[in-house]
Design a protein around this motif. Structure first.
Motif, mmCIF file in Angstrom:
data_model
loop_
_atom_site.group_PDB
_atom_site.id
_atom_site.type_symbol
_atom_site.label_atom_id
_atom_site.label_comp_id
_atom_site.label_asym_id
_atom_site.label_seq_id
_atom_site.Cartn_x
_atom_site.Cartn_y
_atom_site.Cartn_z
ATOM 1 N N ILE A 110 -0.843 2.441 7.362
ATOM 2 C CA ILE A 110 -0.466 3.649 8.100
ATOM 3 C C ILE A 110 0.330 3.277 9.354
ATOM 4 C CG2 ILE A 110 -1.376 5.593 9.438
ATOM 5 C CD1 ILE A 110 -3.773 5.572 7.398
ATOM 6 N N ALA A 111 -0.134 2.272 10.061
ATOM 7 C CA ALA A 111 0.571 1.823 11.268
ATOM 8 C C ALA A 111 1.970 1.317 10.928
ATOM 9 C CB ALA A 111 -0.241 0.732 11.959
ATOM 10 N N ARG A 112 2.082 0.643 9.810
ATOM 11 C CA ARG A 112 3.375 0.101 9.365
ATOM 12 C C ARG A 112 4.357 1.243 9.089
ATOM 13 N NH1 ARG A 112 1.041 -2.777 5.704
ATOM 14 N NH2 ARG A 112 0.756 -4.653 6.933
ATOM 15 N N TYR A 113 3.910 2.250 8.377
ATOM 16 C CA TYR A 113 4.777 3.380 8.050
ATOM 17 C C TYR A 113 5.183 4.162 9.298
ATOM 18 C CZ TYR A 113 5.175 3.629 2.965
ATOM 19 O OH TYR A 113 5.536 3.399 1.659
ATOM 20 N N LYS A 114 4.282 4.287 10.248
ATOM 21 C CA LYS A 114 4.575 5.082 11.438
ATOM 22 C C LYS A 114 5.792 4.578 12.199
ATOM 23 C CE LYS A 114 0.047 7.090 12.553
ATOM 24 N NZ LYS A 114 -1.094 7.092 13.511
ATOM 25 N N VAL A 115 6.070 3.301 12.141
ATOM 26 C CA VAL A 115 7.211 2.757 12.888
ATOM 27 C C VAL A 115 8.414 2.462 12.001
ATOM 28 C CG1 VAL A 115 5.752 1.777 14.688
ATOM 29 C CG2 VAL A 115 6.330 0.373 12.705
ATOM 30 N N LYS A 116 8.260 2.597 10.672
ATOM 31 C CA LYS A 116 9.342 2.193 9.777
ATOM 32 C C LYS A 116 9.885 3.296 8.883
ATOM 33 C CE LYS A 116 8.054 -2.706 9.434
ATOM 34 N NZ LYS A 116 7.843 -3.844 8.526
ATOM 35 N N SER A 117 9.162 4.403 8.727
ATOM 36 C CA SER A 117 9.533 5.380 7.707
ATOM 37 C C SER A 117 10.550 6.398 8.218
ATOM 38 C CB SER A 117 8.290 6.113 7.205
ATOM 39 O OG SER A 117 8.637 7.011 6.177
ATOM 40 N N TYR A 118 11.551 6.668 7.387
ATOM 41 C CA TYR A 118 12.551 7.689 7.668
ATOM 42 C C TYR A 118 12.117 9.079 7.199
ATOM 43 C CZ TYR A 118 16.130 4.359 9.159
ATOM 44 O OH TYR A 118 16.842 3.399 9.856
ATOM 45 N N CYS A 119 11.030 9.153 6.458
ATOM 46 C CA CYS A 119 10.550 10.453 5.990
ATOM 47 C C CYS A 119 9.038 10.530 6.214
ATOM 48 C CB CYS A 119 10.898 10.674 4.518
ATOM 49 S SG CYS A 119 10.186 9.454 3.397
ATOM 50 N N ASP A 120 8.476 11.697 6.029
ATOM 51 C CA ASP A 120 7.033 11.854 6.172
ATOM 52 C C ASP A 120 6.328 11.135 5.025
ATOM 53 O OD1 ASP A 120 7.536 13.304 8.427
ATOM 54 O OD2 ASP A 120 7.007 15.253 7.583
ATOM 55 N N PHE A 121 5.067 10.794 5.240
ATOM 56 C CA PHE A 121 4.393 9.934 4.263
ATOM 57 C C PHE A 121 2.900 10.210 4.223
ATOM 58 C CE2 PHE A 121 4.116 7.792 8.318
ATOM 59 C CZ PHE A 121 2.832 7.249 8.336
ATOM 60 N N ALA A 122 2.313 9.841 3.100
ATOM 61 C CA ALA A 122 0.862 9.820 2.921
ATOM 62 C C ALA A 122 0.550 8.599 2.073
ATOM 63 C CB ALA A 122 0.373 11.100 2.260
ATOM 64 N N ILE A 123 -0.727 8.226 2.007
ATOM 65 C CA ILE A 123 -1.108 6.968 1.367
ATOM 66 C C ILE A 123 -2.032 7.218 0.175
ATOM 67 C CG2 ILE A 123 -2.145 4.692 1.694
ATOM 68 C CD1 ILE A 123 0.337 5.101 3.415
ATOM 69 N N ASN A 124 -1.632 6.690 -0.982
ATOM 70 C CA ASN A 124 -2.517 6.628 -2.144
ATOM 71 C C ASN A 124 -3.373 5.370 -1.998
ATOM 72 O OD1 ASN A 124 -1.269 8.892 -3.443
ATOM 73 N ND2 ASN A 124 0.350 7.564 -4.214
ATOM 74 N N PHE A 125 -4.657 5.539 -1.795
ATOM 75 C CA PHE A 125 -5.568 4.405 -1.602
ATOM 76 C C PHE A 125 -5.782 3.688 -2.928
ATOM 77 C CE2 PHE A 125 -10.016 2.918 -0.238
ATOM 78 C CZ PHE A 125 -9.513 1.988 0.671
ATOM 79 N N GLY A 126 -5.928 2.363 -2.866
ATOM 80 C CA GLY A 126 -6.133 1.571 -4.062
ATOM 81 C C GLY A 126 -7.596 1.405 -4.419
ATOM 82 N N SER A 127 -7.848 0.898 -5.608
ATOM 83 C CA SER A 127 -9.217 0.660 -6.056
ATOM 84 C C SER A 127 -9.297 -0.678 -6.772
ATOM 85 C CB SER A 127 -9.675 1.770 -7.001
ATOM 86 O OG SER A 127 -8.869 1.800 -8.164
ATOM 87 N N SER A 128 -10.451 -1.305 -6.663
ATOM 88 C CA SER A 128 -10.741 -2.520 -7.411
ATOM 89 C C SER A 128 -12.250 -2.618 -7.563
ATOM 90 C CB SER A 128 -10.201 -3.761 -6.689
ATOM 91 O OG SER A 128 -10.927 -4.007 -5.492
ATOM 92 N N VAL A 129 -12.688 -3.346 -8.562
ATOM 93 C CA VAL A 129 -14.122 -3.542 -8.748
ATOM 94 C C VAL A 129 -14.713 -4.257 -7.541
ATOM 95 C CG1 VAL A 129 -15.880 -4.659 -10.171
ATOM 96 C CG2 VAL A 129 -13.921 -3.529 -11.250
ATOM 97 N N GLU A 130 -13.968 -5.216 -7.017
ATOM 98 C CA GLU A 130 -14.433 -6.009 -5.880
ATOM 99 C C GLU A 130 -14.651 -5.170 -4.642
ATOM 100 O OE1 GLU A 130 -12.839 -9.790 -3.158
ATOM 101 O OE2 GLU A 130 -11.566 -8.899 -4.704
ATOM 102 N N HIS A 131 -13.786 -4.171 -4.423
ATOM 103 C CA HIS A 131 -13.834 -3.389 -3.187
ATOM 104 C C HIS A 131 -14.276 -1.944 -3.417
ATOM 105 C CE1 HIS A 131 -10.756 -6.517 -1.789
ATOM 106 N NE2 HIS A 131 -11.857 -6.724 -1.084
ATOM 107 N N MET A 132 -15.052 -1.694 -4.444
ATOM 108 C CA MET A 132 -15.468 -0.330 -4.737
ATOM 109 C C MET A 132 -16.266 0.289 -3.591
ATOM 110 S SD MET A 132 -17.074 1.099 -8.305
ATOM 111 C CE MET A 132 -15.899 0.148 -9.246
ATOM 112 N N SER A 133 -16.986 -0.520 -2.843
ATOM 113 C CA SER A 133 -17.782 -0.003 -1.723
ATOM 114 C C SER A 133 -16.904 0.627 -0.641
ATOM 115 C CB SER A 133 -18.640 -1.118 -1.120
ATOM 116 O OG SER A 133 -17.824 -2.164 -0.614
ATOM 117 N N GLU A 134 -15.617 0.252 -0.588
ATOM 118 C CA GLU A 134 -14.706 0.829 0.409
ATOM 119 C C GLU A 134 -14.508 2.327 0.173
ATOM 120 O OE1 GLU A 134 -13.039 -0.816 3.046
ATOM 121 O OE2 GLU A 134 -14.308 -2.554 2.606
#
Length: 452
Positions: A110-134
C-alpha cells in the motif's frame, strides 16, 4: 477554493443508456449532468466534440510485478498504461516476489502504491497454506478480498490445490466478511492432462489448450461455488472462459450466494485459431478456447450473464515467452489495448450498428458491477455524487497499435500492428485530466481505496 470544470458536447455512457449533453465537475465529483450547463468566467471547459465518454474503468486483475519482478513491469509504468487504456482504478494482484500474503507485506505494498501510482488502487490480498493465519488478522477494509490459486503455472508462487485447504479459506473469508477471488483450475486435472500430452511427445499450442480444457476450469468453478454455498462466502471467479463456469455462478446465485465472474479482453478477442500466427505470445492460463466456445462467451456478454471485464495485464519478457509450449511463461500484457480490443471484437461479432450497446456493456462490466460487488460506491459510474473518473473514446477512426504508443515497461503487445476501433483519447481521474492524445498529463496522484 472550489475547483470546477465542465465537459461540453459529450455522449455520456451508462449501463442503461447514452445521455447527450454536458457534465459539471466540482472538487473531483460529478455535480450534474444536463442538456446545458451555464458556464462561468473561471470555469475550465473541455469540448468533447460529440465523442463517447465512459466511466473510468476498474481493472480487477492487474499484475504490475512490483516488488521483485520489476524487470517485467512496475507500478509507475503499469498504472500509466492503465490510464492510457481508460482504467482509472486498478486492483493489484499478489503474485509478486515475495507474494503479498502477510499483513506486513500488504502494508508495504500500500505504501509503495501511494507514492508510485498514476491511478487509484486497491489490493487483492494473497493466500498460501503457510500464511493462512494472516487471513485471521488482516483488516477486511484494507483489501478487496483474498486471491486463491487453485492451480498454478510457471509464475504462480503459491497454489492451494487441496479442497480441504480451500475450505479453510472460504470459511475464514465468510466469517470475516471479505470475498474470495479464485483462479479456478483443477490442479489434479491440469497435472494429469499435461503429463499425458507430454508423454505422447505433443507440444503444440493446441495441446496446451487441450490439457487445460473446459473440464479443468468448470470442475474448479463448481468446487468453488459449492464451497461458497456451504460457507456462505462471497465469491468472484477470475478470468472465466466457458459457459459452464457461468452456469456454476448462476447456480450459486439461485442458492443465495453472492457470486460473480469476469472475462478477459484477450479471451474474447483471440481463439485457438490464432495460435498459428501468435504462438506463445497468447499462451495464457486458463487457455484460449475454440471459436465455438468464444462465440458462447460473446453471447453471454451481450445477454448480461457476464459480470466483469478486465485486461488481466500480465507482462513477461519476450524471451520468457520463447521456446517449448510447456516451458514458456503464461500470460500476456494488454491493459492499454483492452478497451479498443473489446469494442473491435464486439463490432466484429455483432456489427458496427450495435456500438452503443457495446459501450453500455463496458460501463456495466468494467465499472458499475465491479464497484458494486467490491463495495466502492464512489466508483459506480457517471452519476451525480460519484468520483469524476471518465474516459473519452475515439470510435470514428482506427488505431494501428504500435509499440511506441505503449506505456507498459516491456513495450510489446500481441495486438501490435492491428487496427482497433475505440482507442481511449482522454482520461480524467477524480475530475483532473491525466491522459490526453497519447500523452500522460497527470502525476502520481493515485489514492488507496479503503472500504468504508
Amino acid at each position: 477554493m472550489i475547483q470546477k470544470s465542465i465537459i461540453t458536447n459529450g455522449r455520456f455512457v451508462t449501463p442503461s443508456g447514452v445521455r447527450n449533453g454536458e457534465l459539471e465537475i466540482v472538487d473531483g465529483k460529478i455535480a450534474s449532468i444536463s442538456k446545458s450547463i451555464k458556464v462561468q468566467k473561471n470555469d475550465n471547459v473541455f469540448d468533447a466534440r460529440n465523442q463517447y465518454i465512459l466511466p473510468g474503468l476498474i481493472e480487477t486483475h492487474g499484475h504490475f510485478r512490483e516488488p521483485g519482478l520489476e524487470h517485467k513491469e512496475d507500478i509507475e509504468h503499469g498504472t500509466r498504461a492503465a490510464i492510457a487504456g481508460g482504467f482509472t482504478t486498478v486492483f493489484d494482484m499478489p503474485n509478486t516476489k515475495p507474494p503479498i500474503t502477510t499483513v506486513a507485506l500488504l502494508k508495504d505494498q500500500i505504501a509503495r502504491y501511494k507514492v508510485k501510482s498514476y491511478c487509484d488502487f486497491a489490493i487483492n490480498f494473497g493466500s498460501s497454506v503457510e500464511h493462512m493465519s494472516e487471513l485471521e488478522i488482516v483488516d477486511p477494509k484494507d483489501i478487496t478480498g483474498v486471491k486463491v490459486f487453485t492451480a498454478g503455472h510457471q509464475t504462480t508462487p503459491t497454489t492451494i490445490p487441496k479442497l480441504s485447504d480451500q475450505a479453510k479459506i472460504w470459511e475464514i473469508a465468510a466469517r470475516r466478511g471479505f470475498p474470495v477471488l479464485v483462479h479456478a483450475e483443477n490442479q489434479d486435472l491440469v497435472s494429469s492432462r499435461e503429463a499425458f500430452y507430454k508423454s505422447q511427445g505433443n507440444s503444440t499450442m493446441m495441446d496446451y489448450s487441450n490439457a487445460r480444457n473446459e473440464l479443468v476450469v468448470e470442475m474448479a468453478a463448481w468446487e468453488a461455488v459449492i464451497l461458497a454455498k456451504y460457507y456462505k462466502t462471497k465469491l468472484w471467479i477470475l478470468h472465466a472462459s466457458t459457459k459452464g463456469e457461468f452456469d456454476a455462478i448462476q447456480y450459486a446465485r439461485k442458492n443465495k450466494v453472492t457470486a460473480s465472474g469476469e472475462v478477459t479482453g484477450y479471451q474474447l478477442f483471440f481463439t485457438t485459431d490464432d495460435y498459428k500466427k501468435y504462438g506463445t505470445k497468447i499462451k495464457v492460463s486458463p487457455a484460449l478456447r475454440s471459436p465455438e466456445v468464444n462465440r458462447e462467451l460473446w453471447e453471454m456478454v451481450r445477454n448480461c450473464t457476464v459480470d466483469g471485464l478486465c485486461s488481466e495485464h500480465t507482462p513477461h519478457l519476450l524471451s520468457e515467452k520463447d521456446g517449448d509450449v510447456w516451458s514458456a511463461v503464461s500470460g500476456t500484457p494488454g491493459i492499454q489495448e483492452t478497451v479498443a480490443a473489446f469494442i473491435t471484437g464486439w463490432i466484429r461479432t455483432f456489427g458496427k450498428e450495435t456500438l452503443e450497446e457495446a459501450l453500455m456493456s463496458l460501463a456495466r462490466m468494467s465499472c458499475f458491477n465491479i464497484a458494486k460487488f467490491f463495495g466502492f460506491e464512489q466508483k459506480l459510474g457517471i452519476m451525480e455524487g460519484n468520483d469524476a473518473d471518465l474516459v473519452m473514446l475515439n470510435t470514428n477512426t482506427d488505431w494501428i497499435v504500435k509499440k511506441e504508443d505503449l506505456f507498459t515497461k516491456l513495450q510489446w503487445s500481441a495486438y501490435e500492428g492491428m487496427k482497433l476501433r475505440g482507442r481511449p483519447i482522454a482520461t480524467w481521474l477524480r475530475g483532473k485530466l491525466v491522459y490526453y492524445n497519447g500523452k500522460i498529463v497527470g502525476n502520481k496522484n493515485g489514492k488507496w481505496l479503503r472500504k468504508r
